[in-house]
Design a protein around this motif. Sequence first.
Motif, short mmCIF file in Angstrom:
data_model
loop_
_atom_site.label_atom_id
_atom_site.label_comp_id
_atom_site.label_asym_id
_atom_site.label_seq_id
_atom_site.Cartn_x
_atom_site.Cartn_y
_atom_site.Cartn_z
N ALA A 145 -19.94 -39.07 22.73
CA ALA A 145 -21.26 -39.54 22.30
C ALA A 145 -21.75 -38.72 21.12
N LEU A 146 -21.47 -37.40 21.14
CA LEU A 146 -21.93 -36.51 20.08
C LEU A 146 -21.28 -36.85 18.74
N ILE A 147 -19.96 -37.07 18.73
CA ILE A 147 -19.27 -37.33 17.47
C ILE A 147 -19.65 -38.69 16.89
N ASN A 148 -19.93 -39.67 17.78
CA ASN A 148 -20.39 -40.98 17.30
C ASN A 148 -21.82 -40.90 16.77
N ALA A 149 -22.66 -40.12 17.47
CA ALA A 149 -24.03 -39.94 16.99
C ALA A 149 -24.04 -39.21 15.65
N ASP A 150 -23.09 -38.29 15.45
CA ASP A 150 -22.98 -37.57 14.18
C ASP A 150 -22.72 -38.53 13.03
N VAL A 151 -21.86 -39.52 13.27
CA VAL A 151 -21.58 -40.51 12.23
C VAL A 151 -22.85 -41.27 11.86
N VAL A 152 -23.64 -41.64 12.87
CA VAL A 152 -24.87 -42.40 12.63
C VAL A 152 -25.87 -41.56 11.84
N VAL A 153 -26.09 -40.32 12.30
CA VAL A 153 -27.11 -39.46 11.67
C VAL A 153 -26.72 -39.12 10.23
N VAL A 154 -25.49 -38.72 10.04
CA VAL A 154 -25.03 -38.33 8.70
C VAL A 154 -25.15 -39.49 7.73
N ALA A 155 -24.88 -40.72 8.23
CA ALA A 155 -24.94 -41.89 7.35
C ALA A 155 -26.38 -42.25 6.99
N LEU A 156 -27.33 -41.97 7.87
CA LEU A 156 -28.71 -42.38 7.64
C LEU A 156 -29.56 -41.31 6.96
N VAL A 157 -29.15 -40.03 7.02
CA VAL A 157 -29.92 -38.94 6.40
C VAL A 157 -29.69 -38.96 4.89
N ASN A 158 -30.77 -38.92 4.15
CA ASN A 158 -30.65 -38.96 2.69
C ASN A 158 -30.31 -37.60 2.08
N ASN A 182 -28.24 -34.55 1.50
CA ASN A 182 -26.83 -34.19 1.67
C ASN A 182 -26.65 -32.84 2.34
N GLU A 183 -27.46 -31.88 1.98
CA GLU A 183 -27.33 -30.55 2.59
C GLU A 183 -27.63 -30.60 4.09
N LEU A 184 -28.68 -31.35 4.43
CA LEU A 184 -29.01 -31.48 5.86
C LEU A 184 -27.89 -32.19 6.60
N ALA A 185 -27.32 -33.21 5.99
CA ALA A 185 -26.22 -33.94 6.62
C ALA A 185 -25.03 -33.03 6.84
N LEU A 186 -24.75 -32.13 5.84
CA LEU A 186 -23.63 -31.21 5.97
C LEU A 186 -23.87 -30.22 7.10
N LYS A 187 -25.09 -29.73 7.21
CA LYS A 187 -25.40 -28.80 8.31
C LYS A 187 -25.22 -29.47 9.68
N ILE A 188 -25.69 -30.71 9.76
CA ILE A 188 -25.55 -31.43 11.03
C ILE A 188 -24.08 -31.61 11.38
N ASP A 189 -23.26 -31.99 10.37
CA ASP A 189 -21.83 -32.17 10.61
C ASP A 189 -21.20 -30.89 11.15
N ARG A 190 -21.48 -29.77 10.50
CA ARG A 190 -20.87 -28.50 10.90
C ARG A 190 -21.37 -28.05 12.27
N LEU A 191 -22.67 -28.29 12.57
CA LEU A 191 -23.20 -27.92 13.89
C LEU A 191 -22.54 -28.74 15.01
N VAL A 192 -22.28 -29.99 14.75
CA VAL A 192 -21.63 -30.84 15.76
C VAL A 192 -20.26 -30.28 16.13
N TYR A 193 -19.55 -29.77 15.11
CA TYR A 193 -18.19 -29.27 15.38
C TYR A 193 -18.19 -27.93 16.11
N LEU A 194 -19.34 -27.26 16.18
CA LEU A 194 -19.41 -26.08 17.04
C LEU A 194 -19.06 -26.42 18.48
N LEU A 195 -19.41 -27.64 18.90
CA LEU A 195 -19.08 -28.11 20.26
C LEU A 195 -17.81 -28.96 20.26
N PHE A 196 -17.67 -29.83 19.27
CA PHE A 196 -16.55 -30.77 19.30
C PHE A 196 -15.21 -30.07 19.14
#
Length: 740
Positions: free
Chosen positions: A52-65, A67-81
């Motif tokens: 669920a987390l990795i799929n939600a990451d795809v949604v959030v990263v695609a909708l956030v305008n 880029n830096e925030l999207a990159l932080k979210i991507d990297r934070l997700v992989y702390l768990l994934f």
Amino acid sequence: MSGNAAASVCLYVLPAAVGSLVFFALMIVSLVRDGRSIAVNRLFAAICFLGALINADVVVVALVNDNELALKIDRLVYLLFIFSIPVYIRFTHVYLGISRRLLEKATLGASAFMLLFTQHAVFISGHQEYSFGRIAQAGPMYCLFIAFAGIAVVYCMALMVAHLVAATDNRRKNRLKYLIVGFGMGAALIALNALPVMGIPVYPPGNFSFIPAVVLAFGVLKYDLLDLRAAAGKWFFYLFFTGSLAIVYLLILYILNLAAMSLGTHNPLVISLLLALPVVLIYEPLKKAIRALVERFYFRGRYNYRHVLKDVSHTLTSLLKLEDVGRYLVDSVYSALNLSSVFLVVFDEEKGDAAMMEYRGDTAAEAADRFREVTGPVTEFIEEAGRVLSAADIERSGMSANTKEKITGFVKRFDFVFIFPLYFKNRLSALLMLGDKISGDLFTPEDLELLTTISNQAAVAIANAAGYERLANVNRDLERRVEERTAGLVRAMEEREHTRQQLIRSESLAAIGQLVAGTAHELNNPLAGALSLVESSMETLSENRRDEEYLDEVLEDLAFSVKELKRAGGIIKSLLSLSRQTHETNEPVNINAVLEDALRILRIRYKNRDIAITKELAPDTPVLRGNTAQLGQAFINIINNAIQALPDSGGSITLTSRFVEEKNSLLVHCRDDGCGIPPDRLQEIFHPFYTTKQAGEGTGLGLYISHEIIRRHEGTIHVESEWERGTTVLVDFPLERSEQ
């Protein structure tokens, strides 16, 4: 963002959003339901959470305008994934019952090592823009992670395929198939996201991970991959479809809003709401249609179960034999649910051991032989639990290790998944043990409801059948005793009848014997007179052969001799008629002739006394069907009693016979003016051996024998008497008698 771009982004994130919803719902199911093993459930929930987390990451990263925030979210997700690989391997080992802790620790260490790089460009260096949307850009460590994940997926799938090949029962095979498709394909699709991440311009395959996730969800709920007490709720499907519709609805609103903004509309929200109105109108009907589809597809068996329940309920109430109840119950459950085995044990109410066993299936017969070894532990555990138990319940129970080993060994040996206790008046009367469905399907709530209802009705039917059998046994015992006593009574009655017949014959012969002396005197007089006249006539003829003067005298003497001889013949005929011993009771009888014969036999008793005999015999009396000798004996006794009742000075006796047309009967009265009978003794005169005469003057059997003879001729005898004024005996014979 233009309308076309917004629409493209929405189409891009829609599958990922659905996948996130499915994985999240599966996580909730595995945690809320009380599964077979806490470790398996937690590991499964962890994998679903990461999905669920990795799929939600795809949604959030695609909708956030940003880029830096999207990159932080991507990297934070992989702390768990980053730990999805050791969790995935650990789940596979636990589910399959494999212990390889060294490998698990090694993969955990490798993930912990890669964790150090997840927040740096060496793992994710940035983002790439494709026509479908934004996606991460891989660094060297990300490529290593993907290779590591690919090896782990191949390893886990190889283990599951090996166990699938070795599996012998359909249920386990189906479970493993769904795990291979759900986890294997899902993990492979997510791993293939490395293609666009590494710069290959393809649509991210991981966005379609919701497809194997739905397959996995179907397997979890329908085939009980986690042993969720075989009762997964429909709410998961409703949540999934309703949530998916809601996501689609919101995305449509979002796209319409962006399209309105791109057209330069001043009130884009109003325009988008107006455009979304048709969607709102079809949302609720569509949701209902989807729910109806779920009902018919996933729970379609329940519609047949209502019919099954009706038939089973109706039939169980009509069965009265325990064997029939058990056979029908087992056959009905076995065929209705298409089970691999069914085993019914009915306990003896008094002894407590198995009174009857009924089974279906390949292993059920062997289970019947082995059950006696575990009867005590199983019944004690079931009575303590007091509810339906699954195989998982037994494994989780707190019973002693020895008892648990016996019960679980028995249950696993014969693949029983449920044990239904049948209670009647708070007493365990039977156990119904069920194997897997041959199809490998899960026992749905409707299945359990059906089985619970049938079990309750079967408990009542078994109790009724047992009670009926006990009653039947009591009846058979009573019938046996009655037959024995009846046989004894029949013998006694036969002996009594034989004795009575003997008594009648003896009394008859005795009475005839008593009259012989008087009858001999009666015969002697006419015979002596006839003999004297014959001798005198012979002398007269010899001395005066030629003298016709004496001829008239001789003829007169001979005529008198003939008369006397005829009188003697009549006496002998009466004796023969009334002393003839036969059992025939359907010969024609002239009642007047019987009375005349009786008077002739008894003449010696009254001829020298001043007794007047009056005969009022109707000349037109019809013929009576009966036994002449026995009726003669009866009237000899009645008339003789009348003679004996008269005083020495004499008296009168009146004999009357007449036909009563209204009753179609023949009446005979014998009336005397003798001493009569005291009123307090009238009730006893027909009892055997009762007499009012002095000792040695009577046996007390005369009226008793007369009563029995008349009763045998279906007649009645009644006595009317007044003390010191006389007695009347009334005899009534029906002319139409029943079949003899």
